[in-house]
Design an enzyme around this catalytic site. Structure first.
Site, PDB file in Angstrom:
ATOM      1  N   ARG A 127       0.850  -1.189   0.000  1.00 27.88           N
ATOM      2  CA  ARG A 127       0.000   0.000   0.000  1.00 27.88           C
ATOM      3  C   ARG A 127       0.885   1.239   0.000  1.00 27.88           C
ATOM      4  O   ARG A 127       2.091   1.147   0.170  1.00 27.88           O
ATOM      5  CB  ARG A 127      -0.939   0.010   1.207  1.00 27.88           C
ATOM      6  CG  ARG A 127      -0.211   0.108   2.525  1.00 27.88           C
ATOM      7  CD  ARG A 127      -1.168   0.206   3.705  1.00 27.88           C
ATOM      8  NE  ARG A 127      -0.425   0.214   4.951  1.00 27.88           N
ATOM      9  CZ  ARG A 127      -0.967   0.167   6.146  1.00 27.88           C
ATOM     10  NH1 ARG A 127      -2.282   0.115   6.279  1.00 27.88           N
ATOM     11  NH2 ARG A 127      -0.219   0.188   7.225  1.00 27.88           N
TER      12      ARG A 127
ATOM     13  N   ASN B  49      -4.516   8.488   4.798  1.00 26.25           N
ATOM     14  CA  ASN B  49      -4.329   7.682   5.999  1.00 26.25           C
ATOM     15  C   ASN B  49      -2.849   7.636   6.339  1.00 26.25           C
ATOM     16  O   ASN B  49      -2.022   7.302   5.484  1.00 26.25           O
ATOM     17  CB  ASN B  49      -4.827   6.248   5.791  1.00 26.25           C
ATOM     18  CG  ASN B  49      -4.812   5.460   7.089  1.00 26.25           C
ATOM     19  OD1 ASN B  49      -5.507   5.826   8.037  1.00 26.25           O
ATOM     20  ND2 ASN B  49      -4.008   4.407   7.154  1.00 26.25           N
ATOM     21  N   GLU B  50      -2.530   7.994   7.549  1.00 23.31           N
ATOM     22  CA  GLU B  50      -1.135   7.966   8.005  1.00 23.31           C
ATOM     23  C   GLU B  50      -0.193   8.417   6.891  1.00 23.31           C
ATOM     24  O   GLU B  50       0.690   7.671   6.448  1.00 23.31           O
ATOM     25  CB  GLU B  50      -0.746   6.582   8.510  1.00 23.31           C
ATOM     26  CG  GLU B  50      -1.388   6.235   9.831  1.00 23.31           C
ATOM     27  CD  GLU B  50      -0.786   5.005  10.499  1.00 23.31           C
ATOM     28  OE1 GLU B  50      -0.069   4.249   9.832  1.00 23.31           O
ATOM     29  OE2 GLU B  50      -1.035   4.808  11.689  1.00 23.31           O
TER      30      GLU B  50
ATOM     31  N   GLU C   9      -6.448   5.427  15.984  1.00 28.33           N
ATOM     32  CA  GLU C   9      -6.133   3.996  15.974  1.00 28.33           C
ATOM     33  C   GLU C   9      -5.304   3.640  17.184  1.00 28.33           C
ATOM     34  O   GLU C   9      -4.376   4.371  17.544  1.00 28.33           O
ATOM     35  CB  GLU C   9      -5.254   3.636  14.763  1.00 28.33           C
ATOM     36  CG  GLU C   9      -5.883   3.727  13.418  1.00 28.33           C
ATOM     37  CD  GLU C   9      -4.872   3.325  12.331  1.00 28.33           C
ATOM     38  OE1 GLU C   9      -3.916   2.612  12.635  1.00 28.33           O
ATOM     39  OE2 GLU C   9      -5.058   3.768  11.195  1.00 28.33           O
TER      40      GLU C   9
ATOM     41  N   TRP D 136       3.205  -6.383  13.216  1.00 29.68           N
ATOM     42  CA  TRP D 136       4.375  -5.860  12.505  1.00 29.68           C
ATOM     43  C   TRP D 136       5.631  -5.765  13.362  1.00 29.68           C
ATOM     44  O   TRP D 136       6.619  -5.182  12.944  1.00 29.68           O
ATOM     45  CB  TRP D 136       4.046  -4.506  11.861  1.00 29.68           C
ATOM     46  CG  TRP D 136       3.235  -3.574  12.700  1.00 29.68           C
ATOM     47  CD1 TRP D 136       1.877  -3.403  12.647  1.00 29.68           C
ATOM     48  CD2 TRP D 136       3.701  -2.679  13.722  1.00 29.68           C
ATOM     49  NE1 TRP D 136       1.464  -2.458  13.578  1.00 29.68           N
ATOM     50  CE2 TRP D 136       2.568  -1.995  14.248  1.00 29.68           C
ATOM     51  CE3 TRP D 136       4.957  -2.380  14.256  1.00 29.68           C
ATOM     52  CZ2 TRP D 136       2.644  -1.045  15.260  1.00 29.68           C
ATOM     53  CZ3 TRP D 136       5.041  -1.432  15.270  1.00 29.68           C
ATOM     54  CH2 TRP D 136       3.893  -0.778  15.757  1.00 29.68           C
TER      55      TRP D 136
ATOM     56  N   GLU E 258      -2.800  -8.201   7.173  1.00 31.10           N
ATOM     57  CA  GLU E 258      -3.061  -7.846   8.578  1.00 31.10           C
ATOM     58  C   GLU E 258      -3.975  -8.852   9.268  1.00 31.10           C
ATOM     59  O   GLU E 258      -4.642  -8.519  10.248  1.00 31.10           O
ATOM     60  CB  GLU E 258      -3.628  -6.431   8.651  1.00 31.10           C
ATOM     61  CG  GLU E 258      -2.583  -5.436   8.188  1.00 31.10           C
ATOM     62  CD  GLU E 258      -2.961  -3.983   8.377  1.00 31.10           C
ATOM     63  OE1 GLU E 258      -2.104  -3.186   8.791  1.00 31.10           O
ATOM     64  OE2 GLU E 258      -4.126  -3.645   8.068  1.00 31.10           O
TER      65      GLU E 258
ATOM     66  N   HIS F 128      -3.466  -9.193  12.960  1.00 36.92           N
ATOM     67  CA  HIS F 128      -3.556  -7.976  13.788  1.00 36.92           C
ATOM     68  C   HIS F 128      -4.869  -8.036  14.559  1.00 36.92           C
ATOM     69  O   HIS F 128      -5.913  -8.359  13.997  1.00 36.92           O
ATOM     70  CB  HIS F 128      -3.541  -6.753  12.866  1.00 36.92           C
ATOM     71  CG  HIS F 128      -3.265  -5.463  13.581  1.00 36.92           C
ATOM     72  ND1 HIS F 128      -4.122  -4.915  14.509  1.00 36.92           N
ATOM     73  CD2 HIS F 128      -2.220  -4.604  13.489  1.00 36.92           C
ATOM     74  CE1 HIS F 128      -3.621  -3.775  14.940  1.00 36.92           C
ATOM     75  NE2 HIS F 128      -2.459  -3.567  14.349  1.00 36.92           N
TER      76      HIS F 128
HETATM   77  C1  GLA Z   1      -1.526   1.741  10.700  1.00 36.34           C
HETATM   78  C2  GLA Z   1      -2.546   1.873   9.590  1.00 36.34           C
HETATM   79  C3  GLA Z   1      -3.648   0.864   9.679  1.00 36.34           C
HETATM   80  C4  GLA Z   1      -3.109  -0.483  10.090  1.00 36.34           C
HETATM   81  C5  GLA Z   1      -2.368  -0.359  11.390  1.00 36.34           C
HETATM   82  C6  GLA Z   1      -1.869  -1.681  11.919  1.00 36.34           C
HETATM   83  O1  GLA Z   1      -1.804   2.414  11.829  1.00 36.34           O
HETATM   84  O2  GLA Z   1      -3.094   3.161   9.513  1.00 36.34           O
HETATM   85  O3  GLA Z   1      -4.263   0.805   8.408  1.00 36.34           O
HETATM   86  O4  GLA Z   1      -2.257  -0.943   9.089  1.00 36.34           O
HETATM   87  O5  GLA Z   1      -1.253   0.449  11.151  1.00 36.34           O
HETATM   88  O6  GLA Z   1      -1.167  -1.521  13.133  1.00 36.34           O
END
Ligand code: GLA
Length: 685
Positions: free
Chosen positions: A126, A164-165, A322, A330, A370, A373
């Site tokens: 991604r 996102n991030e 989050e 990870w 994931e 997770h």
């Molecule tokens: C980041 C991403 C999420 C997910 C988490 C997993 O924070 O924004 O999409 O991948 O990591 O810890």
């Protein structure tokens, strides 16, 4: 302009939506595209049972929304948005641009990021896009506009979740797009090439530039790269992503001006690369993602990050976008959270100002990278410890509704935090590669918690004048303006504590001449001619009982108002000063020339506390077993007692009444192991 002034106008919290005012937000990233309609219906039931009232939706949906360039499919998203709304759940709707669909890189391989050694980062994971790609921007903004126009008036839409991030995997791109954008950025920063050459010290190793086009991003080279260029490239990379954030934000502002906009920051020890102090003005409210470091010290690191996020947000409510209900996927070994940690972590964030508690993610994925997770609904389903803890947390957050909208009370002690010092202090070509900026700052935070002293972690450019004590751990990069602010702070009768390798370079990573600690030498009244880093197994004892590791300096006194608080008692520096204090009209400037770890720092602080009342602990902290955080409005004060230990701890109530959890008698409250008690006390009676 300081962060404090600049952010003041823009703050807007999530819209009220179905929930109405005065309730904490609770939810998750929701990825319904991974599941069938039948599961969606079950999701609604389980969300309602857990008290979920908001989800972030559509974060990774681009390939479904636009399966081919310009071909749109919003049917499924319309359906789930309506279903969520009917279920009383509001939506923080993503702009869906985080991960481009496969067609993009097939049509335009030139959007793919390039690493410093020329490796192209291919699709299949991604965030495989260049922050400076005009092509990516064209497609990204077209999608943002489409989504904004389609859902502008939907009553479930309470906030925008931009990308996102940003930068999580693509912050540093060394492509030709980046090279072009870097040059433009440099031309804005430096009026002439001469100025740039001077700032970067390009007389060294024949690096002088005669044309702007000769400048490249810091791609892999035979040996040490020019440090000035590296620092500017890091600044540029942080700014380039902010530009992209601004571009998406501008489209949303045009189409849906009344909907607040945010993007999730990563204020955490594992992500140094964005200077979030420079992003705060570009969001309506601050959001953060944080993942607990398992094992010793993780809880304090969480508190440190939450506290810093609260200060980026200027003390106003922020959104925990989050965190994890249990394990992540990870790290090398991904441990499950221990009993009580799910609630403790969430409530620690709330104590530090989070008015929203969200997880990654709602339902644990069956497929994809994931799948291991944790989530709010684990693979095991609703009959599981995690889901029960989630539902319990939902009830707790309902009970905590009165806290909504209150602000966190500032502490009396501040720890300065500077992203640029983080980047530069750990650069290669230094006297030691073992210095760790954030770990040093965290040691001071932990030591203060151990002593029961509340501290704020504040970005360097915010106003720190009202604190009684300011600690500057490894403040390596000090410009003339930062130097003057620190001098003025001490001159006003306050206490400054500075640690090793501070004040060494200016804003271009050029050494301040005349001896270390350079810019802060006169303020501290000491002079260091040479650094004395330690080998990995070397230790040196100090007269106050602390032990130095990693780093020492040969300090000499340079001002008669300086006293020695501790000396080295063995090794090459035996007898030389290790900790000094210069008294200045009612205040002082203390210098700690070694890495002492949290235990040694605690000894330093205990020593100083006799003279400095702000360093004396709060009795409610039960000698450091509890972390105390306070939120308040004009009417009430809410005290969070967060248990840092694995045993029950008793704490004096001091007039508060438990709002959640905690057996109490008239004078004390019992805080369960790894638990949190929140008490409320009326103000102004
Ligand atoms: C980041 C991403 C999420 C997910 C988490 C997993 O924070 O924004 O999409 O991948 O990591 O810890």
């Amino acid at each position: 302009m300081s962060t404090q002034d600049a952010g003041a106008d823009r703050y807007r919290w999530v819209k009220e939506g179905s929930l109405g005012a005065g309730r904490l937000r609770f939810g998750a990233d929701y990825n319904p595209e991974q599941w069938s309609r039948e599961v969606w219906r079950d999701d609604m039931r389980l969300m309602q049972r857990a008290g979920v009232n908001i989800v972030s939706l559509g974060i990774f949906s681009w390939a479904l929304l636009e399966p081919r360039p310009g071909e749109w499919d919003f049917g499924w998203l319309d359906e789930i948005i309506d279903l969520l709304h009917e279920s009383g759940i509001d939506i923080d709707l993503a702009t869906a641009t985080a991960s481009p669909p496969p067609w993009m890189s097939r049509l335009h391989p030139e959007v793919l990021p390039v690493t410093e050694d020329g490796t192209v980062l291919h699709p299949g994971g991604r965030q495989h896009w260049r922050p400076t790609s005009p092509i990516f921007r064209f497609y990204g903004l077209r999608l943002v506009r489409k989504i904004a126009e389609r859902y502008a008036d939907h009553p479930a839409l309470v906030a925008w979740h931009i990308s996102n991030e940003l930068g999580c995997h693509n912050v540093f791109d060394y492509s030709d797009d980046a090279a072009r954008a870097f040059r433009t950025w440099l031309q804005d920063r430096y009026a002439t090439l001469d100025e740039l050459n001077d700032a970067w010290g390009t007389a060294f190793w024949s690096q002088r530039y005669a044309e702007w086009d000769e400048i490249l991003p810091p791609r892999v080279a035979p040996t040490h790269l020019n440090p000035g260029r590296q620092l500017d490239f890091e600044r540029f990379s942080s700014d380039a992503l902010r530009d992209y954030l601004r571009a998406e934000s501008a489209v949303l502002a045009e189409v849906t001006p009344s909907v607040p906009r945010t993007t999730n920051f990563m204020v955490t020890e594992v992500f140094p690369s964005i200077d979030y102090a420079t992003w705060v003005d570009d969001v309506d409210f601050v959001s953060n993602d944080h993942y607990l470091r398992p094992g010793a010290g993780g809880r304090d690191e969480l508190s440190f990050s939450a506290n810093l996020t609260g200060n980026l947000a200027l003390g106003r409510p922020w959104f925990l976008m989050e965190h994890a209900t249990s394990a992540v996927n990870w790290r090398d070994v991904n441990t499950a959270k221990r009993e009580g940690e799910l609630a403790r972590d969430a409530l620690t964030h709330v104590g530090h100002g989070a008015d929203a508690v969200c997880f990654f993610q709602w339902r644990q994925s069956r497929a994809g990278g994931e799948r291991y997770h944790s989530a709010m609904v684990p693979h095991a389903g609703e009959d599981s410890r995690v889901y029960r803890d989630v539902a319990e947390l939902g009830r707790t957050l309902t009970d905590l509704a009165p806290v909504t909208g209150t602000t966190r009370l500032p502490a009396r002690v501040a720890i300065l935090f500077d992203w640029e010092s983080w980047w530069v202090a750990e650069r290669d070509s230094h006297p030691s590669s073992r210095l760790r900026y954030r770990a040093e700052a965290l040691d001071w935070y932990t030591a203060l918690l151990d002593l029961g002293v509340r501290a704020d972690v504040v970005p360097l450019d915010s106003c720190f004048d009202d604190y009684e004590v300011v600690i500057a751990p490894m403040l390596h990069v000090v410009s003339e303006s930062v130097r003057s602010r620190l001098v003025a702070f001490v001159a006003s009768g306050r206490e400054l504590v500075v640690t090793y390798f501070s004040g060494i370079v200016d804003e271009h990573d050029r050494v301040w001449l005349g001896g270390y600690p350079g810019a802060l030498r006169d303020l501290l009244g000491v002079l260091v001619e040479e650094f004395a880093p330690l080998l990995p197994d070397q230790r040196t004892a100090l007269s106050n009982g602390a032990t130095a590791r990693v780093w020492t300096e040969r300090v000499r006194l340079a001002d008669e108002s300086v006293t020695v608080l501790a000396t080295y008692t063995d090794g090459d520096l035996e007898g030389a000063p290790a900790i000094t204090r210069r008294r200045v009209d009612g205040g002082g400037a203390t210098y700690v020339a070694s890495d002492l770890g949290a235990d040694g720092v605690r000894m330093v602080l205990s020593g100083l506390s006799a003279d400095i009342p702000a360093l004396q602990g709060d009795v409610r902290a039960a000698a450091g077993a509890l972390e105390i955080v306070v939120r308040a409005d004009e009417r009430s004060e809410y005290c969070f007692r967060i248990n840092r230990t694995d045993a029950d701890v008793s704490s004096p109530l001091r007039g508060g009444i438990p709002l959640i959890e905690g057996d109490s008698d008239e004078s004390d409250v019992r805080v369960p192991a790894r638990g949190v008690v929140v008490t409320r006390a009326a103000l102004g009676r």
